[in-house]
Design a protein around this motif. Structure first.
Motif, PDB file in Angstrom:
ATOM      1  N   MET A   1      -2.383   3.181   8.212  1.00  0.00           N
ATOM      2  CA  MET A   1      -3.160   3.535   7.052  1.00  0.00           C
ATOM      3  C   MET A   1      -3.182   5.113   6.612  1.00  0.00           C
ATOM      4  N   ILE A   2      -2.266   5.864   7.443  1.00  0.00           N
ATOM      5  CA  ILE A   2      -2.272   7.377   6.953  1.00  0.00           C
ATOM      6  C   ILE A   2      -0.791   7.629   7.137  1.00  0.00           C
ATOM      7  N   SER A   3      -0.086   7.343   8.134  1.00  0.00           N
ATOM      8  CA  SER A   3       1.157   8.075   8.506  1.00  0.00           C
ATOM      9  C   SER A   3       2.183   7.621   7.415  1.00  0.00           C
ATOM     10  N   PHE A   4       2.355   6.272   7.497  1.00  0.00           N
ATOM     11  CA  PHE A   4       3.316   5.352   6.851  1.00  0.00           C
ATOM     12  C   PHE A   4       3.230   5.553   5.220  1.00  0.00           C
TER      13      PHE A   4
ATOM     14  N   LEU B   1       1.934   8.322   3.861  1.00  0.00           N
ATOM     15  CA  LEU B   1       2.479   9.716   3.798  1.00  0.00           C
ATOM     16  C   LEU B   1       4.012  10.117   3.679  1.00  0.00           C
ATOM     17  N   MET B   2       4.540   9.139   4.594  1.00  0.00           N
ATOM     18  CA  MET B   2       6.151   9.322   4.751  1.00  0.00           C
ATOM     19  C   MET B   2       6.900   8.504   3.550  1.00  0.00           C
ATOM     20  N   GLY B   3       6.101   7.892   2.834  1.00  0.00           N
ATOM     21  CA  GLY B   3       6.298   6.905   1.693  1.00  0.00           C
ATOM     22  C   GLY B   3       7.264   5.591   2.260  1.00  0.00           C
ATOM     23  N   LEU B   4       6.742   5.424   3.574  1.00  0.00           N
ATOM     24  CA  LEU B   4       7.259   3.840   4.149  1.00  0.00           C
ATOM     25  C   LEU B   4       6.425   2.611   3.657  1.00  0.00           C
ATOM     26  N   THR B   5       5.469   2.836   3.265  1.00  0.00           N
ATOM     27  CA  THR B   5       4.492   1.831   2.486  1.00  0.00           C
ATOM     28  C   THR B   5       3.642   2.300   1.471  1.00  0.00           C
ATOM     29  N   PRO B   6       3.184   1.367   0.633  1.00  0.00           N
ATOM     30  CA  PRO B   6       2.438   1.769  -0.586  1.00  0.00           C
ATOM     31  C   PRO B   6       1.074   2.286  -0.080  1.00  0.00           C
ATOM     32  N   PRO B   7       0.422   3.095  -0.766  1.00  0.00           N
ATOM     33  CA  PRO B   7      -0.781   3.578  -0.473  1.00  0.00           C
ATOM     34  C   PRO B   7      -1.835   2.543  -0.108  1.00  0.00           C
TER      35      PRO B   7
END
Length: 65
Positions: free
Chosen positions: A5-8, A10-16
């Protein structure tokens, strides 16, 4: 769930989180439930094999109906 929910995002690995479709949220919840259940099954099995005792909350003297 913190990672997804937060880390991915923020790192651009998943959409918001809020741009994902509803079925992705359902899939995530169901996946976590299965994951947690399977960990508990393995934990109980290992505990029973190592200690040779049943779980404290399950009485061996209890009669099943």
């Amino acid at each position: 769930m913190f990672v997804h929910m937060i880390s991915f995002p923020l790192m651009g690995l998943t959409p918001p989180l809020f741009s994902l479709p509803w079925y992705e949220h359902v899939s995530e919840i169901f996946g976590h439930l299965v994951w947690l259940w399977s960990i508990e099954v393995i934990r109980r099995d290992l505990r029973n094999r190592i200690s040779g005792e049943s779980d404290p909350e399950v009485s061996l003297d209890a009669v099943s109906c």
